[in-house]
Design a protein around this motif. Structure first.
Motif, PDB file in Angstrom:
ATOM      1  N   ALA A 170       0.642  -1.145   0.212  1.00 25.34           N
ATOM      2  CA  ALA A 170      -0.025   0.101   0.015  1.00 25.34           C
ATOM      3  C   ALA A 170       0.753   1.201   0.115  1.00 25.34           C
ATOM      4  O   ALA A 170       0.393   2.343  -0.594  1.00 25.34           O
ATOM      5  N   GLU A 171       1.975   1.148   0.808  1.00 24.59           N
ATOM      6  CA  GLU A 171       2.814   2.432   0.870  1.00 24.59           C
ATOM      7  C   GLU A 171       3.888   2.572  -0.254  1.00 24.59           C
ATOM      8  O   GLU A 171       4.420   1.558  -0.625  1.00 24.59           O
ATOM      9  N   VAL A 172       4.170   3.905  -0.744  1.00 24.40           N
ATOM     10  CA  VAL A 172       5.092   4.048  -1.697  1.00 24.40           C
ATOM     11  C   VAL A 172       6.333   4.555  -0.580  1.00 24.40           C
ATOM     12  O   VAL A 172       6.502   5.650  -0.220  1.00 24.40           O
ATOM     13  N   ALA A 173       7.406   3.550  -0.657  1.00 20.55           N
ATOM     14  CA  ALA A 173       8.627   3.697   0.156  1.00 20.55           C
ATOM     15  C   ALA A 173       9.545   4.531  -0.512  1.00 20.55           C
ATOM     16  O   ALA A 173       9.582   4.393  -1.707  1.00 20.55           O
ATOM     17  N   PRO A 174      10.527   5.238   0.030  1.00 20.49           N
ATOM     18  CA  PRO A 174      11.505   5.794  -0.620  1.00 20.49           C
ATOM     19  C   PRO A 174      12.571   4.962  -1.196  1.00 20.49           C
ATOM     20  O   PRO A 174      12.767   3.820  -0.635  1.00 20.49           O
ATOM     21  N   ASN A 175      13.156   4.991  -2.097  1.00 16.07           N
ATOM     22  CA  ASN A 175      13.734   4.205  -3.140  1.00 16.07           C
ATOM     23  C   ASN A 175      15.257   5.205  -3.557  1.00 16.07           C
ATOM     24  O   ASN A 175      14.978   6.179  -4.105  1.00 16.07           O
ATOM     25  N   TYR A 176      16.344   4.600  -3.492  1.00 16.15           N
ATOM     26  CA  TYR A 176      17.493   5.402  -3.820  1.00 16.15           C
ATOM     27  C   TYR A 176      18.347   4.473  -5.028  1.00 16.15           C
ATOM     28  O   TYR A 176      19.583   4.249  -4.680  1.00 16.15           O
ATOM     29  N   PRO A 177      17.822   4.355  -6.111  1.00 16.87           N
ATOM     30  CA  PRO A 177      18.818   3.562  -7.048  1.00 16.87           C
ATOM     31  C   PRO A 177      19.866   4.538  -7.573  1.00 16.87           C
ATOM     32  O   PRO A 177      19.773   5.700  -7.495  1.00 16.87           O
ATOM     33  N   PRO A 178      20.947   4.009  -8.049  1.00 21.33           N
ATOM     34  CA  PRO A 178      22.154   4.910  -8.466  1.00 21.33           C
ATOM     35  C   PRO A 178      22.140   5.464  -9.634  1.00 21.33           C
ATOM     36  O   PRO A 178      22.689   6.358  -9.997  1.00 21.33           O
ATOM     37  N   TYR A 179      21.014   4.889 -10.728  1.00 23.61           N
ATOM     38  CA  TYR A 179      20.754   5.476 -11.815  1.00 23.61           C
ATOM     39  C   TYR A 179      20.304   7.128 -12.018  1.00 23.61           C
ATOM     40  O   TYR A 179      20.996   7.712 -12.815  1.00 23.61           O
ATOM     41  N   PRO A 180      19.569   7.365 -11.277  1.00 25.02           N
ATOM     42  CA  PRO A 180      19.140   8.966 -11.038  1.00 25.02           C
ATOM     43  C   PRO A 180      20.356   9.666 -10.681  1.00 25.02           C
ATOM     44  O   PRO A 180      20.700  11.028 -11.310  1.00 25.02           O
ATOM     45  N   VAL A 181      21.284   9.451  -9.723  1.00 30.40           N
ATOM     46  CA  VAL A 181      22.416   9.750  -9.259  1.00 30.40           C
ATOM     47  C   VAL A 181      23.217   9.978 -10.401  1.00 30.40           C
ATOM     48  O   VAL A 181      23.960  11.073 -10.500  1.00 30.40           O
TER      49      VAL A 181
END
Length: 213
Positions: free
Chosen positions: A98-109
């Motif tokens: 149900a919840e949208v958890a924070p995600n920190y993938p390297p591609y956007p960085v």
């Protein structure tokens, strides 16, 4: 002062999911995760599964139900899930769905940092990424074709389908970025002093520009 209960890791959730089927020993869990490609969405490092099993037992989420020995092999401990484990697993599954958890993938960085490369270097790396993505998409499609031919219910591999969809979307987006950069629809920032997004330029009394957040 009470401490906040930490959520289960993705590996812990994968272990509890397996134990819904039947009690297992850690070696069997590892083999099944690799056979079912669970290790493509859960980090499965040597020893990490055994450590997680010990932690789950300490939390009362699983318990020893049997020990097995085959020939001269070391004795294997078989674990089953407790009622507390079932309740905790169900509660966290609902929350994760149900919840949208924070995600920190390297591609956007890397995309943000890529402006510091030369345009040719940046494009070369993006082309390499699309080549790698195409290879992964093709390999995943082989697996999907196989399970569809075997008429395996989709809910048994819905996680794999989601990752496959994400991969194809990333491939399409990256290819569009390459096309936009090559055509000039997205101009390369030649001026390194350009104002980053989120900042604005205001005039100062002496006539110079000042960046503000």
């Amino acid at each position: 002062m009470a401490t906040e209960k930490q959520p289960l890791t993705t590996l812990a959730m994968a272990i509890l999911e397996l134990l819904h089927e039947r009690p297992m020993h850690p070696y069997e869990m590892t083999q099944l995760m690799r056979e079912r490609r669970v290790d493509r969405r859960v980090k499965l490092r040597p020893g990490s599964l055994y450590h997680t099993v010990e932690r789950l037992e300490g939390q009362g989420l699983i318990e020893v139900v049997d020990t097995q020995r085959q020939g001269r092999r070391p004795e294997r401990t078989v674990y089953g899930m407790t009622e507390h484990g079932r309740d905790t697993f169900a509660q966290q599954t609902r929350q994760m769905l149900a919840e949208v958890a924070p995600n920190y993938p390297p591609y956007p960085v890397a995309l943000s940092a890529g402006a510091e490369l030369s345009p040719d270097d940046f494009l070369d790396q993006l082309r390499m990424r699309t080549m790698n993505l195409r290879a992964q998409v093709a390999a995943e499609q082989v697996v999907i074709d196989k399970v569809e031919d075997e008429r395996l219910p989709r809910m048994y591999w819905i996680d794999f389908a989601f990752v496959h969809h994400q991969r194809k979307s990333e491939l399409d987006w990256t290819q569009q970025l390459i096309d936009d950069l090559e055509s000039g629809r997205i101009p390369w920032p030649d001026d390194k002093t350009a104002t980053p997004p989120g900042q604005s330029v205001v005039d100062t009394e002496d006539g110079s520009d000042e960046k503000t957040s």
